[in-house]
Design a protein around this motif. Structure first.
Motif, PDB file in Angstrom:
ATOM      1  N   GLY A 114      43.720  40.947  31.498  1.00  0.00           N
ATOM      2  CA  GLY A 114      45.095  40.789  31.922  1.00  0.00           C
ATOM      3  C   GLY A 114      45.913  42.033  31.646  1.00  0.00           C
ATOM      4  N   VAL A 130      50.364  38.973  32.320  1.00  0.00           N
ATOM      5  CA  VAL A 130      49.781  38.359  33.514  1.00  0.00           C
ATOM      6  C   VAL A 130      48.285  38.249  33.244  1.00  0.00           C
ATOM      7  N   VAL A 131      47.779  37.018  33.300  1.00  0.00           N
ATOM      8  CA  VAL A 131      46.391  36.759  32.915  1.00  0.00           C
ATOM      9  C   VAL A 131      45.645  36.126  34.084  1.00  0.00           C
ATOM     10  N   PRO A 132      44.470  36.621  34.441  1.00  0.00           N
ATOM     11  CA  PRO A 132      43.699  36.002  35.525  1.00  0.00           C
ATOM     12  C   PRO A 132      43.187  34.620  35.130  1.00  0.00           C
ATOM     13  N   GLN A 133      43.094  33.739  36.124  1.00  0.00           N
ATOM     14  CA  GLN A 133      42.597  32.388  35.912  1.00  0.00           C
ATOM     15  C   GLN A 133      41.289  32.203  36.666  1.00  0.00           C
ATOM     16  N   GLU A 138      46.826  34.260  39.332  1.00  0.00           N
ATOM     17  CA  GLU A 138      47.113  34.760  37.992  1.00  0.00           C
ATOM     18  C   GLU A 138      48.265  33.988  37.360  1.00  0.00           C
ATOM     19  N   SER A 140      51.484  33.945  34.751  1.00  0.00           N
ATOM     20  CA  SER A 140      52.465  34.754  34.031  1.00  0.00           C
ATOM     21  C   SER A 140      52.854  34.044  32.738  1.00  0.00           C
TER      22      SER A 140
END
Length: 227
Positions: A114, A130-133, A138, A140
């Protein structure tokens, strides 16, 4: 377990809290806004007493408690397609935790592929990540930290309020009304400040368990504040 106040209910102040008078006064200048320490002269409001945290309740949001037996394992505030997680921890007497924790959180986000940056918010320096799922777009996340006298409050905002200031206003207002009750017992830095169910919630769970047995994975009864 859900706490909220019905819209239109009378907004009479809650009764004064007995732990408002600790053994020793906190160090440093008086706070001008919350989150509050139990020793502060904070404004009265409708709050649910969870022991280590007194959380506000209101018509524009709901407070959900995740419980296992009579232990609270999490507190979540929901409003406007957003969520606010609140946790309080013991902190050293002479220094805070937030500077070190920001470094650790940044490392954790980056290790999850992220992105994260520091920004100035209403409570000081915070982190915007912001982190990928795995299954979806993504996510926030806003990480807010407040260093108090011998305690640290972490607030994590997800959903729409993480990127929309208008949606964040209600949840930021909740953070401003939180009261942290650190207590005088020795605690290691970063140890979670214990939370407990208020008497009316414990009674509701006892009645539920007598009727059909308690299932810790089932949503608890709703308790609505109707002051």
């Amino acid at each position: 377990m859900v706490f909220r106040r019905r819209r239109g209910a009378a907004e009479t102040p809650s009764e004064p809290t007995p732990d408002r008078q600790p053994a020793s006064a906190p160090e440093g200048p008086a706070r001008e806004s919350g989150p509050w320490d139990a020793a502060d002269s904070y404004p009265e409001a409708d709050r649910v007493d969870l022991g280590g945290l007194h959380l506000p309740i209101g018509p524009d949001f709901e407070v959900q408690l995740q419980v296992a037996g009579d232990q609270i394992v999490g507190a979540l505030v929901l409003a406007h397609e957003s969520a606010l997680q609140l946790h309080a921890f013991a902190a050293p007497k002479k220094s805070g935790l937030w500077d070190d924790l920001r470094v650790e959180l940044t490392r954790d986000v980056e290790s999850a592929k992220g992105t994260v940056k520091e920004a100035e918010g209403p409570f000081g320096t915070e982190l915007h990540a912001v982190v990928p799922q795995q299954n979806g777009p993504e996510a926030s996340i806003r990480y807010i930290g407040v260093d108090g006298p011998r305690w640290f409050l972490r607030a994590v905002i997800t959903g729409r309020a993480a990127v929309d200031p208008a949606a964040a206003a209600v949840l930021e207002g909740v953070v401003r009304e939180v009261v942290v009750v650190r207590g005088d017992e020795p605690m290691a830095p970063r140890e979670g400040i214990p939370l407990q169910l208020p008497p009316e919630a414990r009674q509701a769970l006892e009645e539920q368990s007598e009727d059909k047995g308690y299932d810790p994975y089932e949503r608890g009864p709703e308790i609505t504040e109707t002051r």
